[in-house]
Design a protein around this motif. Structure first.
Motif, PDB file in Angstrom:
ATOM      1  N   ILE A 153       0.856  -1.280   0.019  1.00  0.00           N
ATOM      2  CA  ILE A 153      -0.076   0.018  -0.007  1.00  0.00           C
ATOM      3  C   ILE A 153       0.948   1.197   0.052  1.00  0.00           C
ATOM      4  O   ILE A 153       1.725   1.296   1.003  1.00  0.00           O
ATOM      5  N   THR A 154       0.844   2.156  -1.071  1.00  0.00           N
ATOM      6  CA  THR A 154       1.876   3.177  -1.175  1.00  0.00           C
ATOM      7  C   THR A 154       0.892   4.430  -0.768  1.00  0.00           C
ATOM      8  O   THR A 154      -0.324   4.562  -0.716  1.00  0.00           O
ATOM      9  N   VAL A 155       1.787   5.598  -0.615  1.00  0.00           N
ATOM     10  CA  VAL A 155       1.039   6.960  -0.297  1.00  0.00           C
ATOM     11  C   VAL A 155       1.703   8.073  -1.331  1.00  0.00           C
ATOM     12  O   VAL A 155       2.894   7.907  -1.730  1.00  0.00           O
ATOM     13  N   SER A 156       0.897   8.741  -1.844  1.00  0.00           N
ATOM     14  CA  SER A 156       1.468  10.021  -2.364  1.00  0.00           C
ATOM     15  C   SER A 156       1.555  11.271  -1.338  1.00  0.00           C
ATOM     16  O   SER A 156       0.647  11.345  -0.430  1.00  0.00           O
ATOM     17  N   ILE A 157       2.692  12.170  -1.493  1.00  0.00           N
ATOM     18  CA  ILE A 157       2.839  13.184  -0.610  1.00  0.00           C
ATOM     19  C   ILE A 157       3.214  14.258  -1.175  1.00  0.00           C
ATOM     20  O   ILE A 157       4.222  14.487  -2.247  1.00  0.00           O
ATOM     21  N   GLY A 158       2.573  15.479  -0.946  1.00  0.00           N
ATOM     22  CA  GLY A 158       3.066  16.764  -1.082  1.00  0.00           C
ATOM     23  C   GLY A 158       3.584  17.505   0.176  1.00  0.00           C
ATOM     24  O   GLY A 158       2.891  17.327   1.341  1.00  0.00           O
ATOM     25  N   ILE A 159       4.536  18.247   0.070  1.00  0.00           N
ATOM     26  CA  ILE A 159       5.238  18.937   1.200  1.00  0.00           C
ATOM     27  C   ILE A 159       5.591  20.509   0.731  1.00  0.00           C
ATOM     28  O   ILE A 159       5.960  20.834  -0.348  1.00  0.00           O
ATOM     29  N   CYS A 160       5.238  21.045   1.769  1.00  0.00           N
ATOM     30  CA  CYS A 160       5.757  22.639   1.378  1.00  0.00           C
ATOM     31  C   CYS A 160       6.297  23.247   2.690  1.00  0.00           C
ATOM     32  O   CYS A 160       6.111  23.219   3.686  1.00  0.00           O
ATOM     33  N   ASP A 161       7.260  24.311   2.270  1.00  0.00           N
ATOM     34  CA  ASP A 161       8.001  24.864   3.191  1.00  0.00           C
ATOM     35  C   ASP A 161       6.995  26.357   3.563  1.00  0.00           C
ATOM     36  O   ASP A 161       6.772  26.963   2.352  1.00  0.00           O
ATOM     37  N   TYR A 162       6.914  26.621   4.792  1.00  0.00           N
ATOM     38  CA  TYR A 162       6.170  27.678   5.044  1.00  0.00           C
ATOM     39  C   TYR A 162       6.956  29.043   4.846  1.00  0.00           C
ATOM     40  O   TYR A 162       8.039  29.298   5.256  1.00  0.00           O
ATOM     41  N   PHE A 215      -1.812  25.694   2.484  1.00  0.00           N
ATOM     42  CA  PHE A 215      -2.689  24.584   2.230  1.00  0.00           C
ATOM     43  C   PHE A 215      -2.794  24.274   0.817  1.00  0.00           C
ATOM     44  O   PHE A 215      -2.660  23.348   0.301  1.00  0.00           O
ATOM     45  N   ARG A 216      -2.858  25.568   0.169  1.00  0.00           N
ATOM     46  CA  ARG A 216      -3.233  25.558  -1.625  1.00  0.00           C
ATOM     47  C   ARG A 216      -1.875  25.053  -2.124  1.00  0.00           C
ATOM     48  O   ARG A 216      -1.885  24.140  -2.681  1.00  0.00           O
ATOM     49  N   LYS A 217      -0.743  25.558  -1.675  1.00  0.00           N
ATOM     50  CA  LYS A 217       0.756  24.974  -2.221  1.00  0.00           C
ATOM     51  C   LYS A 217       0.888  23.465  -1.953  1.00  0.00           C
ATOM     52  O   LYS A 217       1.257  22.722  -2.883  1.00  0.00           O
ATOM     53  N   THR A 218       0.507  23.199  -0.708  1.00  0.00           N
ATOM     54  CA  THR A 218       0.824  21.649  -0.392  1.00  0.00           C
ATOM     55  C   THR A 218      -0.139  20.735  -1.155  1.00  0.00           C
ATOM     56  O   THR A 218       0.125  19.479  -1.451  1.00  0.00           O
ATOM     57  N   ASP A 219      -1.561  21.147  -1.060  1.00  0.00           N
ATOM     58  CA  ASP A 219      -2.508  20.473  -1.931  1.00  0.00           C
ATOM     59  C   ASP A 219      -2.090  20.047  -3.126  1.00  0.00           C
ATOM     60  O   ASP A 219      -2.283  19.345  -3.963  1.00  0.00           O
ATOM     61  N   ASN A 220      -1.642  21.375  -3.873  1.00  0.00           N
ATOM     62  CA  ASN A 220      -1.259  21.285  -5.342  1.00  0.00           C
ATOM     63  C   ASN A 220      -0.114  20.351  -5.391  1.00  0.00           C
ATOM     64  O   ASN A 220       0.127  19.368  -6.594  1.00  0.00           O
ATOM     65  N   ALA A 221       0.917  20.288  -4.556  1.00  0.00           N
ATOM     66  CA  ALA A 221       1.929  19.349  -4.499  1.00  0.00           C
ATOM     67  C   ALA A 221       1.479  18.090  -4.345  1.00  0.00           C
ATOM     68  O   ALA A 221       1.964  16.822  -4.855  1.00  0.00           O
ATOM     69  N   LEU A 222       0.503  17.677  -3.759  1.00  0.00           N
ATOM     70  CA  LEU A 222      -0.014  16.435  -3.379  1.00  0.00           C
ATOM     71  C   LEU A 222      -0.698  15.852  -4.740  1.00  0.00           C
ATOM     72  O   LEU A 222      -0.496  14.716  -5.117  1.00  0.00           O
ATOM     73  N   ALA A 232       6.662  21.628  -3.214  1.00  0.00           N
ATOM     74  CA  ALA A 232       5.999  22.869  -3.787  1.00  0.00           C
ATOM     75  C   ALA A 232       6.951  24.008  -3.124  1.00  0.00           C
ATOM     76  O   ALA A 232       7.261  24.158  -2.110  1.00  0.00           O
ATOM     77  N   PHE A 233       6.856  25.038  -4.027  1.00  0.00           N
ATOM     78  CA  PHE A 233       7.346  26.343  -3.777  1.00  0.00           C
ATOM     79  C   PHE A 233       6.727  27.422  -4.486  1.00  0.00           C
ATOM     80  O   PHE A 233       6.223  27.132  -5.617  1.00  0.00           O
ATOM     81  N   ASP A 279       6.516  33.197  -9.070  1.00  0.00           N
ATOM     82  CA  ASP A 279       5.608  33.946  -9.939  1.00  0.00           C
ATOM     83  C   ASP A 279       4.436  32.967  -9.864  1.00  0.00           C
ATOM     84  O   ASP A 279       3.930  32.503 -10.943  1.00  0.00           O
ATOM     85  N   GLY A 280       3.717  32.935  -8.890  1.00  0.00           N
ATOM     86  CA  GLY A 280       2.535  32.095  -8.744  1.00  0.00           C
ATOM     87  C   GLY A 280       2.749  30.727  -8.132  1.00  0.00           C
ATOM     88  O   GLY A 280       3.957  30.429  -7.883  1.00  0.00           O
ATOM     89  N   ASP A 281       1.857  29.935  -8.245  1.00  0.00           N
ATOM     90  CA  ASP A 281       2.013  28.580  -7.321  1.00  0.00           C
ATOM     91  C   ASP A 281       2.590  27.669  -8.564  1.00  0.00           C
ATOM     92  O   ASP A 281       2.134  27.469  -9.690  1.00  0.00           O
ATOM     93  N   GLU A 282       3.899  27.270  -8.317  1.00  0.00           N
ATOM     94  CA  GLU A 282       4.560  26.296  -9.192  1.00  0.00           C
ATOM     95  C   GLU A 282       4.898  25.128  -8.651  1.00  0.00           C
ATOM     96  O   GLU A 282       5.420  25.111  -7.449  1.00  0.00           O
ATOM     97  N   ILE A 283       4.799  24.213  -9.241  1.00  0.00           N
ATOM     98  CA  ILE A 283       5.103  22.642  -8.846  1.00  0.00           C
ATOM     99  C   ILE A 283       6.393  22.194  -9.350  1.00  0.00           C
ATOM    100  O   ILE A 283       6.584  22.254 -10.615  1.00  0.00           O
ATOM    101  N   ALA A 284       7.317  21.755  -8.546  1.00  0.00           N
ATOM    102  CA  ALA A 284       8.492  21.148  -8.961  1.00  0.00           C
ATOM    103  C   ALA A 284       9.025  20.089  -8.231  1.00  0.00           C
ATOM    104  O   ALA A 284       8.740  20.046  -6.841  1.00  0.00           O
ATOM    105  N   SER A 285       9.696  19.139  -8.806  1.00  0.00           N
ATOM    106  CA  SER A 285      10.085  17.939  -7.912  1.00  0.00           C
ATOM    107  C   SER A 285      11.516  18.645  -7.239  1.00  0.00           C
ATOM    108  O   SER A 285      12.208  19.283  -7.735  1.00  0.00           O
TER     109      SER A 285
END
Length: 311
Positions: free
Chosen positions: A259-268, A278-285, A299-300, A303-309
């Motif tokens: 059983i696996t999980v997907s994770i989004g993480i964001c530095d405040y 929450f929007r950043k972290t949820d977008n990362a998830l 997530a970081f 110039d707006g909400d950008e998702i990067a690995s």
């Protein structure tokens, strides 16, 4: 005094019995010394009874009281009546005083024990009430299935931490976990197996985070972790380790499939506020789900909400 010292040092009997016995001997020594010169010298004979009262020993007090009444009767009829010619009425009065004093002393002990029992009962009730309150408080703050903090407590804690971040520039990272294909697990094996999977993932999350971190069941198959004492790279490494260990859990009732999980993480970032965090972290998830699941996405803001690995 030498006899008392030897008794206390070497006797196997109770020390208080030695003290009372010595008090008995001293009281009669005092009585025989002052009796020819002082009326009412018999009152010195109450010394061992008073000592027994100090120890709050009901049995010892009763024994000493009875022994005192009988022994003084022997002293009166053997010595006082023959040598000092004391009247019988005085003997009866002294004996009555002894009996009344013993009765009052017993009443004091009984009332003291009742007071102690009441105090112990009140203390126990207070302790039980504290335990009940603690249990009730825990039930209000935790999720019944997983044992992690619930959604409401998570938001209360996060609000408090964000205030400290803004005022003290503290580090804080938010990670959201979502179990991959959880609906399929419920549909295939049943909801009771789904509950076992949730509990297994929660146990792993709760067991691997630090003492200053905060884990909660955010809702359904989603979990949240707040890191408060790590750098951003340390927090990322922690959730990556969690992802790997969760995938290694053996779920016997779910076909022993991982059983696996997907994770989004964001530095405040200071000034972002709770909603943007929450929007950043949820977008990362969401990005982690889109990238094939069983992965961590960071997530970081750029110039707006950008998702990067990350990494």
């Amino acid at each position: 005094m030498v006899a008392a010292e030897l008794w206390l040092r070497y006797s196997k009997f109770s020390p208080k019995l030695g003290v009372v016995t010595c008090g008995f001997l001293v009281s009669y020594l005092m009585y025989f010394v002052i009796e020819p010169y002082v009326d009412g010298a018999q009152m010195t004979l109450m010394m061992p009874i008073m000592i027994a009262l100090i120890y709050f020993d009901r049995k010892l007090l009763t024994i000493m009281g009875l022994f005192r009444v009988v022994f003084y009767a022997g002293v009166y009829f053997g010595l006082e009546r023959r040598l000092l010619h004391k009247p019988l009425l005085e003997f009866l009065m002294v004996e009555c005083v002894f009996i009344i004093f013993v009765g009052m002393a017993l009443a004091v002990i009984i009332r003291a024990r009742e007071a102690r029992l009441n105090l112990e009962r009140l203390t126990k009730e207070g302790q039980d009430l504290m335990v009940e309150r603690a249990i009730s408080d825990k039930l209000l703050k935790t999720d019944a299935l997983t044992g992690l903090y619930n959604h409401k407590t998570f938001h209360e804690y996060l609000d408090s931490l964000l205030e400290q971040c803004e005022s003290n520039n503290l580090n804080l990272q938010l990670a959201l976990f979502d179990i991959d294909n959880f609906k399929k697990v419920n549909d295939t094996y049943g909801h009771w197996v789904g509950d076992l999977v949730l509990k297994g993932v929660a146990d792993k999350v709760g067991g691997m985070i630090g003492l200053n971190d905060f884990a909660a069941r955010y809702g359904g198959e989603e979990f949240a972790v707040i890191f408060t004492d790590k750098s951003y790279s340390e927090a990322y490494e922690a959730v990556e380790e969690l992802r790997i260990n969760i995938a290694r859990i053996e779920h016997l009732h779910a076909g022993n499939k991982p059983i696996t999980v997907s994770i989004g993480i964001c530095d405040y970032q200071l000034g972002d506020g709770k909603e943007l965090l929450f929007r950043k972290t949820d977008n990362a998830l969401y990005a982690a789900k889109e990238r094939g699941k069983n992965t961590v996405v960071n997530a970081f803001e750029n110039d707006g909400d950008e998702i990067a690995s990350y990494g």
